[in-house]
Design a protein around this motif. Structure first.
Motif, PDB file in Angstrom:
ATOM      1  N   ASP A  24       0.849  -1.186   0.000  1.00 27.23           N
ATOM      2  CA  ASP A  24       0.000   0.000   0.000  1.00 27.23           C
ATOM      3  C   ASP A  24       0.888   1.241   0.000  1.00 27.23           C
ATOM      4  O   ASP A  24       1.480   1.580   1.022  1.00 27.23           O
ATOM      5  CB  ASP A  24      -0.924   0.010   1.215  1.00 27.23           C
ATOM      6  N   LEU A  25       0.981   1.867  -1.142  1.00 26.85           N
ATOM      7  CA  LEU A  25       1.813   3.060  -1.263  1.00 26.85           C
ATOM      8  C   LEU A  25       0.991   4.326  -1.435  1.00 26.85           C
ATOM      9  O   LEU A  25       1.544   5.407  -1.590  1.00 26.85           O
ATOM     10  CB  LEU A  25       2.776   2.907  -2.446  1.00 26.85           C
ATOM     11  N   ASP A  26      -0.328   4.198  -1.407  1.00 28.13           N
ATOM     12  CA  ASP A  26      -1.189   5.351  -1.641  1.00 28.13           C
ATOM     13  C   ASP A  26      -1.494   6.139  -0.373  1.00 28.13           C
ATOM     14  O   ASP A  26      -1.947   7.264  -0.448  1.00 28.13           O
ATOM     15  CB  ASP A  26      -2.494   4.913  -2.309  1.00 28.13           C
ATOM     16  N   SER A  27      -1.240   5.548   0.776  1.00 28.36           N
ATOM     17  CA  SER A  27      -1.492   6.256   2.022  1.00 28.36           C
ATOM     18  C   SER A  27      -0.344   7.227   2.303  1.00 28.36           C
ATOM     19  O   SER A  27       0.566   7.386   1.505  1.00 28.36           O
ATOM     20  CB  SER A  27      -1.666   5.250   3.165  1.00 28.36           C
ATOM     21  N   ASP A  28      -0.385   7.851   3.462  1.00 29.35           N
ATOM     22  CA  ASP A  28       0.643   8.800   3.866  1.00 29.35           C
ATOM     23  C   ASP A  28       1.878   8.024   4.314  1.00 29.35           C
ATOM     24  O   ASP A  28       1.983   7.610   5.464  1.00 29.35           O
ATOM     25  CB  ASP A  28       0.112   9.676   4.997  1.00 29.35           C
ATOM     26  N   ILE A  29       2.812   7.805   3.389  1.00 25.41           N
ATOM     27  CA  ILE A  29       3.976   6.957   3.659  1.00 25.41           C
ATOM     28  C   ILE A  29       5.262   7.743   3.871  1.00 25.41           C
ATOM     29  O   ILE A  29       6.309   7.148   4.099  1.00 25.41           O
ATOM     30  CB  ILE A  29       4.198   5.934   2.521  1.00 25.41           C
ATOM     31  N   ASP A  36       8.761  -1.097   7.633  1.00 23.36           N
ATOM     32  CA  ASP A  36       7.335  -1.158   7.971  1.00 23.36           C
ATOM     33  C   ASP A  36       6.456  -1.220   6.725  1.00 23.36           C
ATOM     34  O   ASP A  36       5.340  -1.747   6.776  1.00 23.36           O
ATOM     35  CB  ASP A  36       6.932   0.026   8.843  1.00 23.36           C
ATOM     36  N   LEU A  37       6.952  -0.686   5.623  1.00 28.58           N
ATOM     37  CA  LEU A  37       6.213  -0.774   4.358  1.00 28.58           C
ATOM     38  C   LEU A  37       6.349  -2.156   3.726  1.00 28.58           C
ATOM     39  O   LEU A  37       5.625  -2.489   2.801  1.00 28.58           O
ATOM     40  CB  LEU A  37       6.707   0.287   3.370  1.00 28.58           C
ATOM     41  N   GLY A  38       7.302  -2.950   4.217  1.00 24.23           N
ATOM     42  CA  GLY A  38       7.497  -4.295   3.711  1.00 24.23           C
ATOM     43  C   GLY A  38       8.639  -4.436   2.719  1.00 24.23           C
ATOM     44  O   GLY A  38       8.801  -5.484   2.101  1.00 24.23           O
TER      45      GLY A  38
END
Length: 86
Positions: A24-29, A36-38
């Motif tokens: 999921d890269l569309d949230s506030d990353i 944590d993003l994998g």
């Protein structure tokens, strides 16, 4: 490709090209760690290679390791882009 600025959207695109839609890269990353993003180190090395090729900069492995979040990586790439124009 030479660009004026490297953006978070540029990074999202490159991450997707390397890993697909798995993450999921569309949230506030901006400030979420790559761990944590994998994204593991091998995925980040591939990301760095893609950025280097596309933007014509030399992105060191150490820079990728030190840039623990997307925001820090975007800042590091932009610093290199500015240095190449100076």
């Amino acid at each position: 490709m030479t660009a004026n600025m490297f953006t978070l959207n540029d990074l999202r695109r490159i991450l997707r090209e390397g890993a697909g839609e798995e993450f999921d890269l569309d949230s506030d990353i901006d400030d979420v760690t790559f761990v944590d993003l994998g994204y593991e180190s091998l995925a980040l090395l591939e990301t760095g290679a893609r950025i280097s090729r596309e933007y014509g900069i030399e992105l060191e492995d150490e820079t990728l390791i030190d840039a623990e979040t997307p925001r820090r990586l975007v800042d590091a790439v932009n610093a290199l882009l500015l240095a190449t124009r100076a």
